[in-house]
Design an enzyme around this catalytic site. Structure first.
Site, mmCIF file in Angstrom:
data_model
loop_
_atom_site.group_PDB
_atom_site.id
_atom_site.type_symbol
_atom_site.label_atom_id
_atom_site.label_comp_id
_atom_site.label_asym_id
_atom_site.label_seq_id
_atom_site.Cartn_x
_atom_site.Cartn_y
_atom_site.Cartn_z
ATOM 1 N N SER A 249 0.831 -1.204 0.000
ATOM 2 C CA SER A 249 0.000 0.000 0.000
ATOM 3 C C SER A 249 0.857 1.241 0.000
ATOM 4 O O SER A 249 2.022 1.213 0.386
ATOM 5 C CB SER A 249 -0.904 0.018 1.232
ATOM 6 O OG SER A 249 -0.132 0.333 2.373
ATOM 7 N N LYS A 250 0.228 2.311 -0.457
ATOM 8 C CA LYS A 250 0.940 3.585 -0.480
ATOM 9 C C LYS A 250 1.311 3.963 0.943
ATOM 10 O O LYS A 250 2.389 4.459 1.219
ATOM 11 C CB LYS A 250 0.047 4.688 -1.030
ATOM 12 C CG LYS A 250 -0.715 4.296 -2.256
ATOM 13 C CD LYS A 250 -1.728 5.370 -2.627
ATOM 14 C CE LYS A 250 -2.890 4.744 -3.365
ATOM 15 N NZ LYS A 250 -3.846 5.649 -3.931
ATOM 16 N N ARG A 251 0.377 3.716 1.838
ATOM 17 C CA ARG A 251 0.589 4.154 3.212
ATOM 18 C C ARG A 251 1.787 3.451 3.837
ATOM 19 O O ARG A 251 2.621 4.073 4.463
ATOM 20 C CB ARG A 251 -0.677 3.889 4.036
ATOM 21 C CG ARG A 251 -0.897 4.904 5.099
ATOM 22 C CD ARG A 251 -2.285 4.802 5.706
ATOM 23 N NE ARG A 251 -3.345 4.957 4.722
ATOM 24 C CZ ARG A 251 -4.538 4.387 4.825
ATOM 25 N NH1 ARG A 251 -4.824 3.616 5.847
ATOM 26 N NH2 ARG A 251 -5.458 4.580 3.901
#
Ligand code: GLU
Length: 495
Positions: A249-251
Site C-alpha cells: 500500500s501507499k501508506r
C-alpha cells in the site's frame, strides 16, 4: 453475464493518491481481458470521497495508464456525476421492500457494539428498524430524525451464492451479513451501492478486481438481485504482499509502489507491465517474457492464481532498489528490444541528465546508436545510461572509489604505463577495437606484464567502472581523443 454477450470490463480507481502497482496490475488484467476478447475497457473514476479525491491524482492515474500503454474505450466517467442515480436506486430498493430507513442513533449503535464486545460477539446490526410500521416511520421523519438507508438482508438458513472465476463457488450465509448501510444520513450513497449501480449502468460483464473486495461481493450480489439485474462474472485477483506478508500500500510502502517511481527509475513501460502481470497470473509453463501480442494471446482468467503474490520491496538498497525480478525483466528488455525502440528512452535519460548532444540525433547518430547497443547488455534500467554510462557521453564522470584503488592505485607503475598507453594509442591511424587491441597487447609484451593489468586500469580510468563490455570495444566507442586524454590524466589520480 452482460448484454448480448458483449464483454465490458472496468477499471474504477479512487483518485486519492498516485497510481500504484496494485492498481496498475488491476488495470492491466482488465485491459488484457478486453484486448483478448475484443471487449471494452471502461475507465471510471470513483471520486465520491470528496475530501480525499484530487485532480492531481486523477491526472496521475491517467498519465500512468497511458505511459504503461493501457488503452480504454470509454471514459473516464466520474462517479460523482451519477449520485442522483445512486440515490434513486436506493429509493427503488426502499419501495420494493429490499431496504429500509434506520433511525438508530450513533449512540444507540455504539452502546450495542459495546455490549456485543462484552459478550465477545461480533456486532451485527440487530434490525431494530427493520420492521417499523409506516406510521412509525412517518412519525420519526416528521420529528426530523436523521436516518440511514439499510439493505434488508434476507433472514433464514440460506446464503448468497455466486461463482468467482478465480476462487470458485462462494457462499456467504445470510446470518453472517448484517443489514448494511447503502445511504448515509447526510444523503450520500455508499461505495457498495454506487459501485454496483455504476457497473449495472455501464453494462459491465466482468468485474475483475482485487481479492480485498471479495468481502463486498456478496452484498453487491444482493443489490444486483434486488434490482432485478443479472450478475456480472466476478474474478478476484490475489493480493500482492511484501516479504513480511503485509498488503502492498501507499501508506505502508511509500513511493516505491508508485508507477511513477518506476518511470523515474528507468523502467520501460512494457517491462513493468510484463512484471506486474506475473504478480498473480501465470501460464502453465511459467513463461517469463511476452510481447504485447503474446501476452494478449496467453492471458486468461483461468490463469489467475489464488495464492497471494510477493513483491520483494528493496527500497533501501540503492543498487537493487526494487524487486530483483522486476529489475531482471527490465534488463532483459533493455538488452533485447529493437535498438531503434530503445534509443528514444536513452535520449530522454540523457536529456534529463544534461548529457544530450543534439549531434546524437545528427551526424553522431551512428555512433550514438552503436554505443548504446554496446553498453546496454549490462544495464538494468535506462537510468544506467546516464549514471553507469556517463563516461560515454560526458567528460566529467566519477570513478568508483573501490575500483580506483583496486584497479589503478594499487599498481604504482600504472602511473607511467597508462600515459604510455595513451601515447601509443595516439599514434594509431584508424581507431578500432582491433587496432586498439593490437596496440595494448603489444605494449604489455614490451613491458613484459600481463595485459590484464593494463586492461583493468584503462577501463577504470576511461569509464570509471570495473566491469563492462570488452575493453577494446569500449575504447573504440569512447573514441581516441577522449581515451588519450583520460589515460594521460592518470598521474593526477595518484596525487
Ligand atoms: N474504487 C475501488 C477501489 O479503488 C474499486 C473497487 C472495484 O473494483 O469494484 O478499490
Amino acid at each position: 453475464m452482460g448484454d448480448q454477450g458483449e464483454i465490458r470490463v472496468r477499471f474504477p480507481p479512487s483518485p486519492t493518491g498516485y497510481l500504484h502497482i496494485g492498481g496498475a496490475r488491476t488495470a492491466i488484467y482488465n485491459w488484457l481481458y478486453a484486448q483478448k476478447t475484443g471487449g471494452k475497457l471502461i475507465l471510471r473514476i470513483e471520486d465520491t470521497d470528496a475530501e480525499r479525491s484530487t485532480q492531481e491524482s486523477i491526472q496521475g492515474i491517467v498519465d500512468g495508464l497511458r505511459w504503461l500503454g493501457i488503452t480504454w474505450e470509454e471514459g473516464p466517467y466520474f462517479q460523482t456525476a451519477y449520485a442522483e442515480e445512486h440515490r434513486e436506486a436506493a429509493q427503488r430498493l426502499l419501495k420494493s421492500g429490499h431496504a429500509y430507513k434506520c433511525f438508530c442513533t450513533q449512540e444507540e449503535l455504539e452502546h450495542k457494539r459495546e455490549e456485543a464486545k462484552r459478550r465477545k460477539e461480533d456486532f451485527h446490526y440487530d434490525g431494530t428498524c427493520r420492521n417499523l410500521s409506516s406510521e412509525e416511520i412517518a412519525k420519526l421523519e416528521a420529528e426530523g430524525r436523521p436516518y440511514v438507508i439499510r439493505f434488508k438482508v434476507p433472514r433464514g438458513p440460506g446464503g448468497v451464492v455466486f461463482e468467482d472465476a478465480v476462487y470458485g463457488v462462494i457462499e456467504k450465509k445470510y446470518r453472517d451479513l448484517e443489514d448494511f448501510v447503502i445511504v448515509r444520513s447526510n444523503g450520500l450513497p455508499l461505495y457498495i451501492l454506487s459501485n454496483a449501480v455504476d457497473d449495472i449502468r455501464d453494462r459491465i460483464s466482468h468485474v475483475i478486481r482485487g481479492q480485498d473486495h471479495l468481502a463486498n461481493t456478496p452484498k453487491q450480489v444482493l443489490i444486483y438481485e434486488a434490482l432485478g439485474e443479472r450478475l456480472p462474472q466476478f474474478a478476484h485477483m490475489p493480493l500482492t504482499l511484501d516479504p513480511q506478508k503485509r498488503k502492498i500500500s501507499k501508506r505502508a510502502h511509500g513511493e516505491v509502489v508508485a508507477v511513477q517511481y518506476y518511470r523515474q527509475r528507468g523502467f520501460l513501460p512494457w517491462a513493468l507491465v510484463n512484471f506486474l502481470v506475473l504478480l498473480g497470473w501465470s501460464t502453465s509453463d511459467n513463461r517469463e517474457f511476452f510481447s504485447r501480442s503474446e501476452l494478449i494471446d496467453a492471458f486468461s482468467l483461468a490463469g489467475i492464481n489464488r495464492a497471494n503474490s510477493v513483491f520483494d520491496i528493496r527500497k533501501d538498497d540503492p543498487k537493487f532498489f526494487t524487486d530483483p525480478k522486476a529489475l531482471s525483466i527490465n534488463a532483459h528488455y533493455i538488452r533485447t528490444m529493437p535498438l531503434e525502440e530503445l534509443l528514444p528512452y536513452v535520449e530522454a535519460e540523457l536529456k534529463a541528465a544534461g548529457l544530450w548532444d543534439p549531434a546524437f540525433a545528427g551526424d553522431k547518430r551512428p555512433w550514438f546508436a552503436s554505443t548504446v547497443d554496446l553498453i546496454r547488455s549490462r544495464y538494468h534500467t535506462t537510468n544506467d545510461f546516464a549514471d553507469l554510462g556517463r563516461a560515454y557521453f560526458a567528460d566529467d564522470f566519477p570513478i568508483d572509489e573501490k575500483v580506483l584503488v583496486k584497479n589503478i592505485l594499487k599498481h604504482e607503475s600504472l602511473k607511467d604505463w597508462l600515459p604510455l598507453m595513451a601515447e601509443r594509442l595516439q599514434s594509431i591511424g584508424e581507431f578500432t577495437a582491433e587496432t586498439v587491441e593490437q596496440s595494448i597487447r603489444g605494449l604489455a609484451e614490451e613491458l613484459d606484464i600481463k595485459a590484464g593489468i593494463l586492461i583493468n586500469g584503462a577501463r577504470a580510468a576511461v569509464t570509471g567502472q570495473a566491469a563492462g563490455p570488452g575493453l577494446f570495444d569500449v575504447l573504440a566507442a569512447v573514441g581516441k581523443e577522449r581515451v588519450v586524454q583520460r589515460l594521460r590524466a592518470v598521474p593526477e589520480l595518484f596525487a
